[in-house]
Structure formats: C-alpha cells, structure tokens
Design a protein around this motif. Structure first.
Motif, PDB file in Angstrom:
ATOM      1  N   TYR A  98      -3.327 -14.098  -2.693  1.00 52.34           N
ATOM      2  CA  TYR A  98      -3.354 -12.693  -2.309  1.00 52.34           C
ATOM      3  C   TYR A  98      -4.143 -11.908  -3.358  1.00 52.34           C
ATOM      4  O   TYR A  98      -3.587 -11.213  -4.209  1.00 52.34           O
ATOM      5  CB  TYR A  98      -1.931 -12.153  -2.176  1.00 52.34           C
ATOM      6  CG  TYR A  98      -1.071 -12.987  -1.256  1.00 52.34           C
ATOM      7  CD1 TYR A  98      -1.522 -13.347   0.018  1.00 52.34           C
ATOM      8  CD2 TYR A  98       0.188 -13.433  -1.654  1.00 52.34           C
ATOM      9  CE1 TYR A  98      -0.741 -14.112   0.866  1.00 52.34           C
ATOM     10  CE2 TYR A  98       0.981 -14.193  -0.810  1.00 52.34           C
ATOM     11  CZ  TYR A  98       0.512 -14.543   0.451  1.00 52.34           C
ATOM     12  OH  TYR A  98       1.281 -15.305   1.282  1.00 52.34           O
ATOM     13  N   ALA A  99      -5.462 -12.034  -3.272  1.00 52.96           N
ATOM     14  CA  ALA A  99      -6.329 -11.472  -4.306  1.00 52.96           C
ATOM     15  C   ALA A  99      -6.338  -9.952  -4.286  1.00 52.96           C
ATOM     16  O   ALA A  99      -6.505  -9.314  -5.328  1.00 52.96           O
ATOM     17  CB  ALA A  99      -7.747 -12.014  -4.142  1.00 52.96           C
ATOM     18  N   ARG A 100      -6.166  -9.347  -3.132  1.00 53.44           N
ATOM     19  CA  ARG A 100      -6.273  -7.897  -3.029  1.00 53.44           C
ATOM     20  C   ARG A 100      -4.918  -7.236  -2.790  1.00 53.44           C
ATOM     21  O   ARG A 100      -4.842  -6.148  -2.235  1.00 53.44           O
ATOM     22  CB  ARG A 100      -7.241  -7.534  -1.896  1.00 53.44           C
ATOM     23  CG  ARG A 100      -8.663  -8.031  -2.144  1.00 53.44           C
ATOM     24  CD  ARG A 100      -9.612  -7.614  -1.030  1.00 53.44           C
ATOM     25  NE  ARG A 100     -10.971  -8.065  -1.279  1.00 53.44           N
ATOM     26  CZ  ARG A 100     -11.991  -7.851  -0.454  1.00 53.44           C
ATOM     27  NH1 ARG A 100     -11.785  -7.186   0.681  1.00 53.44           N
ATOM     28  NH2 ARG A 100     -13.201  -8.303  -0.751  1.00 53.44           N
ATOM     29  N   THR A 101      -3.862  -7.882  -3.210  1.00 52.78           N
ATOM     30  CA  THR A 101      -2.544  -7.330  -3.007  1.00 52.78           C
ATOM     31  C   THR A 101      -2.322  -6.089  -3.872  1.00 52.78           C
ATOM     32  O   THR A 101      -2.770  -6.049  -5.025  1.00 52.78           O
ATOM     33  CB  THR A 101      -1.457  -8.370  -3.328  1.00 52.78           C
ATOM     34  OG1 THR A 101      -0.181  -7.753  -3.261  1.00 52.78           O
ATOM     35  CG2 THR A 101      -1.659  -8.949  -4.724  1.00 52.78           C
ATOM     36  N   PRO A 102      -1.626  -5.090  -3.368  1.00 52.49           N
ATOM     37  CA  PRO A 102      -1.305  -3.919  -4.186  1.00 52.49           C
ATOM     38  C   PRO A 102      -0.234  -4.194  -5.224  1.00 52.49           C
ATOM     39  O   PRO A 102       0.074  -3.314  -6.036  1.00 52.49           O
ATOM     40  CB  PRO A 102      -0.814  -2.900  -3.146  1.00 52.49           C
ATOM     41  CG  PRO A 102      -0.283  -3.731  -2.019  1.00 52.49           C
ATOM     42  CD  PRO A 102      -1.169  -4.940  -1.962  1.00 52.49           C
ATOM     43  N   LEU A 103       0.329  -5.414  -5.221  1.00 52.97           N
ATOM     44  CA  LEU A 103       1.410  -5.736  -6.144  1.00 52.97           C
ATOM     45  C   LEU A 103       0.923  -6.390  -7.429  1.00 52.97           C
ATOM     46  O   LEU A 103       1.733  -6.702  -8.312  1.00 52.97           O
ATOM     47  CB  LEU A 103       2.426  -6.657  -5.458  1.00 52.97           C
ATOM     48  CG  LEU A 103       2.973  -6.174  -4.113  1.00 52.97           C
ATOM     49  CD1 LEU A 103       4.043  -7.117  -3.606  1.00 52.97           C
ATOM     50  CD2 LEU A 103       3.505  -4.752  -4.217  1.00 52.97           C
ATOM     51  N   THR A 104      -0.362  -6.612  -7.555  1.00 50.14           N
ATOM     52  CA  THR A 104      -0.931  -7.168  -8.782  1.00 50.14           C
ATOM     53  C   THR A 104      -1.531  -6.043  -9.618  1.00 50.14           C
ATOM     54  O   THR A 104      -2.290  -5.228  -9.090  1.00 50.14           O
ATOM     55  CB  THR A 104      -2.030  -8.201  -8.444  1.00 50.14           C
ATOM     56  OG1 THR A 104      -1.436  -9.291  -7.739  1.00 50.14           O
ATOM     57  CG2 THR A 104      -2.674  -8.734  -9.707  1.00 50.14           C
ATOM     58  N   PRO A 105      -1.203  -5.957 -10.896  1.00 43.12           N
ATOM     59  CA  PRO A 105      -1.765  -4.891 -11.737  1.00 43.12           C
ATOM     60  C   PRO A 105      -3.285  -4.919 -11.731  1.00 43.12           C
ATOM     61  O   PRO A 105      -3.892  -6.000 -11.738  1.00 43.12           O
ATOM     62  CB  PRO A 105      -1.214  -5.217 -13.133  1.00 43.12           C
ATOM     63  CG  PRO A 105       0.019  -6.019 -12.879  1.00 43.12           C
ATOM     64  CD  PRO A 105      -0.268  -6.821 -11.643  1.00 43.12           C
ATOM     65  N   PRO A 106      -3.926  -3.764 -11.686  1.00 39.62           N
ATOM     66  CA  PRO A 106      -5.393  -3.731 -11.732  1.00 39.62           C
ATOM     67  C   PRO A 106      -5.919  -4.422 -12.983  1.00 39.62           C
ATOM     68  O   PRO A 106      -5.275  -4.406 -14.041  1.00 39.62           O
ATOM     69  CB  PRO A 106      -5.703  -2.223 -11.748  1.00 39.62           C
ATOM     70  CG  PRO A 106      -4.502  -1.576 -11.170  1.00 39.62           C
ATOM     71  CD  PRO A 106      -3.339  -2.424 -11.578  1.00 39.62           C
TER      72      PRO A 106
END
Length: 575
Positions: free
Chosen positions: A437-445
C-alpha cells in the motif's frame, strides 16, 4: 457499544468476526444458511502462507513444488521453501475450522437462518432487518457485507458492480488417486506411504487430449483437477466429465509407465543390493529379485471420483467499498480468479485490513481520525484489487492467445506465459504477490519522522522473522498479527538479544525508554525484539500494522517519531 454486524458466514465473514474478537470487539454474524457448510471437495482455495499464518491451524496441504510439463517433457519446476508454501484446503473445511474457533469466542455470535432485507444508517450506527415469520431488527455500530457475489448489502447500499462475465471457465473434479507426482515409498508390508507432494500444472496442445489441466493435491490422498474450457460454451454433462477424467488419467498413466520403464532399466543395471527408492514417474520398489510397479495395470491405478463441478470466473469490482458505516468485503466487493488468482485469499486480506481499523474506531469513537482510518480500507484494498484485475486483463491475451501453449516449450518462444501462470497459482508477481500500500494515508510522509531504509518498503508486507516479546515468549513476527499483538507491533532490531534471557536486557540500554514509549501510545501496541531484519541496521525500530504491513522504520531513541507514526496509523495528524 453495539457490535459490528457481519452479513454472510463464508470464510471472509467468519475470519472478520474472529479477527474482531481478537481485537476485543463484539460482532454479530448473520448467516443465511443453517450453519453446516456442505462438504464439496471440488470447491477449494489456495492461501498464501502469510494469509494462513493468522488463521487457526487448517486441515490443508502445503505444496513443496510446482511443475509444468507438456506430456513427458518437463518444462519447468519451482521448488517451494516450507515458509513460502501455499496452503490448499477445501473451503468447507476452512469454514468449519473458523466456526469452531468462533465457538470459543465470547465476543462473537452467529445467528443462522438470517436473510437480510433492509439496512438503515444514522450518525450513531446501523440497523439491519432479517426476514422471517415475525422479522427481526438488529442494531450495530457498523455493518460489513461479506455475503458473496449476489450481495444483498451491496444492493441495499446502491453500489454498482461493473465488470466482465465468464472470463474463464473450468471443469473441476476431485479424485482420490495416486498421481505420478506424489512422492513416497513402500513400507515393509508393501503398503504405499505418501510423503511430500508437489503440484503439476500441465499444458497440452489446443484441441489435444486432455487439453490444459491443472492438478493440485489436497490432504487425504486427493487431487483437484481443473480443465480449461471455452469461456462460453455448452454445459458439461456427467458423461463428459467422466470422459475427461478417464482420458486424462489414461494419458498420465501412459506417460508414467514410460518414465517408470526407463527408471526401472537404469535402476536394475545400477543396483548391486536391495535399495528403496522413489521414481519420478510412478511409485515403485526394488527388491532382491527385481522391480514391481506400484500402480495397478495402467500405471496410476484405481481412483475414486469424490466430487465434480464447473467453475466460471467473473471479473468485477464494486464502485465503492464504504458507504458511511457500511462496508463490503470479499466477493461482495470484488470477483477474481482468472489465471490462478485466488479470490478467497484476497477476501481474507480484506478482512485482515478492515478488522483492526474497525477495532480502533470502535474503541476510540467515530471522529475525523476514524473517518480517515476507515476510508483507507477502500483506498488500500480497492486500489490493490483494481491493480490485480488490470494485471489479469493485460496477461490474458498473452497467456491465452498469441503463440498458444507451444510457446511454453524450451526454444518455442517467450516464457512469459509460464511465468504469469506460475505467479498466479503460487501467489507471486503481479498476479499473485501480496500488495504494497504505497499511497496509503496511514504511512507518514517521506522525511517527516526521519525514516531509515530497510528491506521492506513502507506499506509492504513485513518478513516473518523470529522475535521475542517483553514477557520472554518467543515465536515469529506473524504470531502477533491479527489481533494478539494489538493494532501496532513495535519491533526493535537488537543483535545479541536472542542468546540472552530477556530478564538481562529488558532493563538495559534503550529498552526501558522504548517500553515506556510503547505503553504510552494512543492505541494497543506490543513491543517485540528481533536479532535481525533484512536490510535493517542495529537499533532500528519497525512499526508494523496489525495486518502485517510496514508503517515506518526509524532509529531507536526517537519517541516522538514513534508517537507520530502511531497517530498516523490511527488516522490522526503526524509530526
């Protein structure tokens, strides 16, 4: 607070209920059946090892190899490491295993004979009606439609389900038989003792006998055979099915006898003393007086036809997977299965992705952070399935058209066909590998918390490395997934800790500070320690989501980075 209502008691609905219970969330499963799934040996599923790892022990069979051949010519063989081996299990056995596990969960309840006909939502929850003599209303916090391809929940939500019909079609038979690719040996009394088994993907010339067949072993000495049919065609009669079985076994028997004859000639010439062996074609034993065929006349021997069916593969993707407090999962959200893609496995990934997110929203309240978190379910899983379906659409003309099956032979052209089919069946590559999930909103920028590189990209599934918990218990990382470890696993890479009792290092170095930081996080988290992790330097911290995907990796000694990562994982702001 009201339970989560799950509509549908197939593998996905049952797995979701079990995962919610492990996250301390009550659930109500509305089952339209009588609760006793009929045994169908021809209806099976193949699960990737990481999918099976978070389920109860299954009565399935792990493959040790995948063979592709054209008649007697072996085209390719892929040996599979035990920790990478998929699990092949009958779907009714999977469902019964999950039902048995749920029977021990006080937070899970299954109501049979429950046919849903109404679903209403408000700001505080959902209300579901099941029809019957008097009708029953059920109140829940959220609702999840796991009710299959004809999902009533999807229809009640007004969600479209576009796609294509009859992309592939297979005649299916389950047999109890000893096939040439089953390894084993004879005991002292001459009885066959099965050993490890592989699986064979066999290709024939178009229009030849027996055509394109996939043979996949099951537990109990049974095999599932799939014959590729035209996507649209006549019904397969019982007589035609019997002819397919007989023709296929006749061809394999002839080939296995040829292989056994060649093996026998070599063995007799080389044998100076009685030796037990295994033959690649059929099982055989060598005695002091000669060599005897293992099978009956015909090379394979008798067989028992256990079950038959016709499996038609459709490709569809629901427009939306979330409508306020209602969600779709499994076949209610997507239909897959062409070129070996495993639809049940994908549905179980839906359940694993959604369970911990519902748990956070259920425990901490439905606010803006919960909305972001719950929206990520559709973002991640629908995005992954859209990519999978695109990959299948692009691969189908290559595999089923162009050079045809002859291109699989060495020197016969591109081997792309073989690689694509193998990937789909073994859960690898574009057609089968677990999604990242490369573009997930749950991964810090990138750059927001001072991340460091490891062998796993943010959003991708983590490796199943050996770990030690702070209570001294040991196991593999996947043992803590799916709820037992909470909504977040925090793993410190600390070389040397594996050889010492945990009492000696729990109070040393950076451990007390890290343990205190984990305890203070705004979600349920578990601290683990690993000797090493691929690509990770010593004293690296990996934050791992409950579904086994990496949230972030950063140096130890940064409590603010850990807290920012946890806030991001639960849908909140990041630092």
């Amino acid at each position: 607070m009201d339970p989560v209502i799950i509509v549908g008691a197939g593998p996905v609905g049952l797995a979701l209920s079990l995962a919610l219970a492990r996250h301390a969330v009550p659930s109500l499963v509305l089952d339209s059946t009588d609760g006793n799934p009929p045994p169908r040996a021809a209806r099976t599923c193949v699960l990737r090892p990481d999918t099976a790892a978070v389920l109860p022990a299954l009565p399935g069979l792990r493959w040790r190899s995948w063979r592709t051949q054209r008649r007697t010519q072996l085209v390719d063989q892929v040996d599979i490491a035990p920790d990478q081996a998929p699990v092949h299990v009958e779907q009714h056995a999977l469902e019964r295993t999950l039902r048995s596990a749920l029977a021990d969960q006080k937070l899970a309840r299954i109501v049979t004979g429950s046919h849903v006909d109404l679903l209403e939502q408000d700001t505080d929850g959902v209300t579901v009606h099941t029809r019957g003599p008097s009708g029953t209303w059920w109140r829940g916090s959220y609702a999840v439609g796991c009710d299959g391809a004809r999902s009533m929940v999807r229809k009640l939500l007004g969600v479209r389900f576009p796609g294509r019909t009859a992309v592939e079609r297979h005649a299916v038979a389950a047999l109890r038989v000893q096939l040439p690719w089953e390894e084993g040996e004879y005991d002292e009394e001459g009885a066959w003792e099965p050993g490890d088994v592989g699986s064979a993907l066999l290709h024939r010339d178009p229009g030849g006998t027996p055509g394109e067949v996939t043979a996949r072993p099951l537990a109990g000495g049974r095999w599932r055979l799939d014959w590729l049919l035209p996507p649209r065609g006549d019904l397969v009669t019982p007589e035609e099915m019997l002819e397919r079985v007989a023709d296929t076994l006749a061809v394999w028997s002839e080939e296995s006898l040829k292989s056994a004859t060649a093996a026998r000639t070599t063995a007799i010439a080389a044998a100076a003393a009685p030796v037990r062996r295994k033959a690649a074609g059929v099982g055989w034993r060598e005695t002091g007086t000669g060599t005897e065929d293992a099978g009956a006349s015909g090379g394979i021997g008798p067989y028992e036809l256990v079950d038959t069916g016709v499996h038609t593969v459709h490709q569809r993707l629901a427009r939306h997977w979330r409508v306020n407090r209602a969600f779709l999962a499994g076949d209610a959200a997507h239909l897959t299965g062409a070129l070996g893609v495993q639809s049940v496995d994908e549905g179980l990934r839906d359940a694993a992705n959604l369970a911990w997110k519902l748990a956070l929203a259920w425990h901490h309240g439905h606010g803006p952070a919960a909305d972001t978190l719950l929206d990520s379910y559709e973002t991640e899983r629908r995005g992954a399935m859209a990519a999978r379906l695109r990959a299948v659409d692009q691969a189908l003309p290559v595999v089923r058209g162009g050079g045809g099956l002859r291109a699989l032979l060495p020197g016969g052209g591109t081997r792309t066909h073989l690689g694509l089919l193998t990937d789909g069946h073994l859960g690898r590559g574009l057609l089968g590998a677990p999604p990242a999930y490369a573009r997930t909103p749950l991964t810090p920028p990138r750059g927001s918390i001072g991340e460091v590189p490891v062998g796993t990209a943010p959003g991708a599934p983590v490796c199943d490395v050996p770990v030690t918990a702070t209570d001294g218990s040991r196991g593999n990382l996947h043992d803590w997934l799916g709820g037992p470890g909470g909504e977040l696993l925090v793993m410190l890479v600390a070389p040397g800790t594996g050889v010492w009792d945990s009492r000696h290092w729990l109070t040393a170095g950076m451990m007390p500070e890290l343990a205190a930081s984990v305890e203070a996080l705004p979600l349920r988290a578990t601290l683990l320690v690993a000797e090493s992790y691929p690509g990770a330097a010593a004293h690296t911290v990996l934050a791992v989501r409950a579904d086994g995907h990496l949230a972030a990796a950063f140096p130890a000694g940064r409590p603010n980075a850990l807290r920012s990562c946890a806030e991001r994982v639960r849908g909140g702001a990041h630092g």
